[in-house]
Write a protein that holds these residues in place. Structure first.
Motif: not given
Ligand code: AMP
Ligand code: MG
Length: 341
Positions: A61, A65, A198, A231
């Protein structure tokens, strides 16, 4: 590394022991995969940067992200953040445990590689007995992204996790198929009005019923804008072969299938059961009768079509109402082409 796999069923005698073994590994700084109601996650101690690094390495990863920190209760959630606006308190009370992640100001408890150095942290209380028992048993916040190799569709059964991460993580709790089948809604709660970064399991309509106006990150609709969730800028959910997302009648989809087959291409089709029943192609995978069933089966469908079996996938576009917004968000990212009749 050998990956330990436990079959966990809440009714079984060995259930508690398996959960405790997995919790021990997490406390020791190892990475362990487990089911949630959205998709399978791969977790590690969110306060231990060396443990969190193991997740990034296993998944491949990108470092920028951030990860979502998972906790069992609202009290534990509050221990990770600085302050919570009134509307977020209300949403937590109504939708958590559940498929929603709140982005709030971090108080520094989570390691810097969980937050990717941001001033905020994403926190979620999952609604799955195995995830909750595991979180309670280890009593630490667990950073957990989806348990797939980065770029591939998220795992909705333990075999998907095994295919991607066996040998790379310490353990896998196999709790059967997940429920929702798509990731959580990520909601930025640092502004006066909440912003969906998202789309996911909790829909915009559900949120608006509680807090009135909810905004949507403009980057979700416009490719030229920079997304607020780091992400969201990455290629995601990709099947092994090119996929066209087709918005149009059943006749239009059949016409595209016929054209490809005339060129000698083997065509795989992903569609609602109703549409699938009237199409003819090399392989057809009906995803379900309604949008909830389609969401639950989508990632398995994207993984099922292997290189060699088909040359191209045609996928039906669905209505964006309710969870359809999250389904279409994932499909747009997975697709190599978007075709409108
Ligand atoms: P996943 O756990 O792989 O489904 O991805 C988590 C999603 O949440 C990704 O798109 C990250 O960029 C987003 N994300 C997690 N923490 C934050 C944060 N502090 N601010 C903005 N986006 C976040
Ligand atoms: Mg993911």
């Amino acid at each position: 590394m050998e990956t330990k796999r436990w079959n966990v069923n809440t009714n079984e005698r060995k259930y508690k022991q398996s959960i405790e073994e997995a919790a021990e590994l997490l406390k020791k700084g190892e990475a362990v995969a487990f089911p949630t109601e959205t998709v399978y996650g791969v977790g590690a101690d969110a306060t231990n940067p060396a443990a969190v690094t193991k997740i990034f390495e296993a998944k491949g990863r990108p470092q920028d992200n951030p990860l979502i920190a998972h906790v069992a209760t609202k009290e534990q959630l509050k221990r990770l953040v600085d302050d919570i606006p009134e509307y977020a308190e209300q949403l937590i009370d109504l939708f958590s445990p559940g498929p929603i992640t709140y982005v709030l100001p971090t108080n520094g408890t989570c390691a810097d590689n969980v937050t990717a150095g941001l001033s905020t942290v994403g926190v979620r209380i999952p609604d799955h007995p195995v995830a909750r028992d595991l979180l309670k048993s280890c009593d630490i916040p667990i950073a957990a992204p989806s348990a797939n190799v980065s770029g591939k569709p998220s795992p909705t059964v333990a075999d998907h996790v095994w295919e991607d991460l066996s040998g790379k993580i310490a353990g896998l709790l196999d709790g059967g198929a997940t429920g929702v089948g798509l990731e959580s809604t990520v909601l930025d709660c640092t502004q006066v009005i909440p912003i969906i970064l998202r789309p996911g399991g909790v829909t915009k309509e559900q949120l608006e019923e509680v807090v009135g106006t909810v905004m949507v990150d403009p980057a979700l609709a416009n490719k030229d804008e920079k997304p607020k969730a780091p992400g969201m800028k990455y290629q995601h959910y990709s099947p092994e072969v090119p996929m066209w997302l087709v918005e149009g009648s059943k006749g239009k989809i059949q016409q595209l299938i016929d054209e490809e087959q005339q060129k000698g291409n083997k065509v795989g089709v992903l569609a609602s059961t109703k549409t699938a029943n009237v199409l003819h192609a090399t392989e057809i995978l009906p995803l379900g009768e309604n949008i909830h069933e389609i969401a639950a089966h989508l990632y398995d469908g994207l993984r099922k079509f292997k290189e060699g079996d088909v040359d191209i996938i045609l996928c039906e576009a669905f209505s964006e109402d309710g969870i359809g917004q999250a389904v279409m968000n994932r499909l747009r990212k997975a697709a190599t082409e978007y075709i409108k009749e």
